[in-house]
Design an enzyme around this catalytic site. Sequence first.
Site, PDB file in Angstrom:
ATOM      1  CE  LYS A 106      -2.909   1.712   3.464  1.00 17.25           C
ATOM      2  NZ  LYS A 106      -4.003   1.493   4.401  1.00 17.25           N
ATOM      3  N   PRO A 107       0.607   2.197  -0.872  1.00 16.53           N
ATOM      4  CG  PRO A 107      -0.016   3.302  -2.828  1.00 16.53           C
ATOM      5  CD  PRO A 107      -0.441   2.223  -1.887  1.00 16.53           C
ATOM      6  N   GLY A 109       0.937   7.129   2.817  1.00  9.60           N
ATOM      7  CA  GLY A 109       0.013   8.246   2.720  1.00  9.60           C
ATOM      8  C   GLY A 109      -1.406   7.822   2.383  1.00  9.60           C
ATOM      9  CB  CYS A 110      -2.937   4.921   0.703  1.00  8.54           C
ATOM     10  SG  CYS A 110      -2.677   5.469  -0.966  1.00  8.54           S
ATOM     11  CB  VAL A 111      -6.653   6.570   4.752  1.00 11.00           C
ATOM     12  CG1 VAL A 111      -7.328   6.194   6.053  1.00 11.00           C
ATOM     13  CG2 VAL A 111      -6.078   7.961   4.820  1.00 11.00           C
TER      14      VAL A 111
END
Length: 111
Positions: A106-107, A109-111
């Site tokens: 998951k990148p 900064g992604c929630v």
Amino acid sequence: MSSIEVNGKSYETDEEGYLVNLAEWNEEVGGYLAQTENVTMTDQHWEVINFLRDYYNEFQIAPAVRVLTKAIGKKLGPEKGTSQYLYDLFPYGPAKQACKIAGLPKPTGCV
């Protein structure tokens, strides 16, 4: 940890469904993950997925959506380097959803 099964082989995933071992990814696994995300894969989807995998191999990081949009625009053309184009392909977030299908983490900064 969870796991998914594709063609009789088990793949370990984290609690959000991202592959734990990135090296185990293949297009069949990507297709399965796309189904779990309700994404019907087209050539345009695979183009973004392959771009993401190349990007990750080069920089060892999954890009956030702004970086992804800009990088895709440079590589694939300005008509594809827009948030609208990417959200049309991956409605639940181009970076987050496409990275999951691509077998990437998951990148940040992604929630």
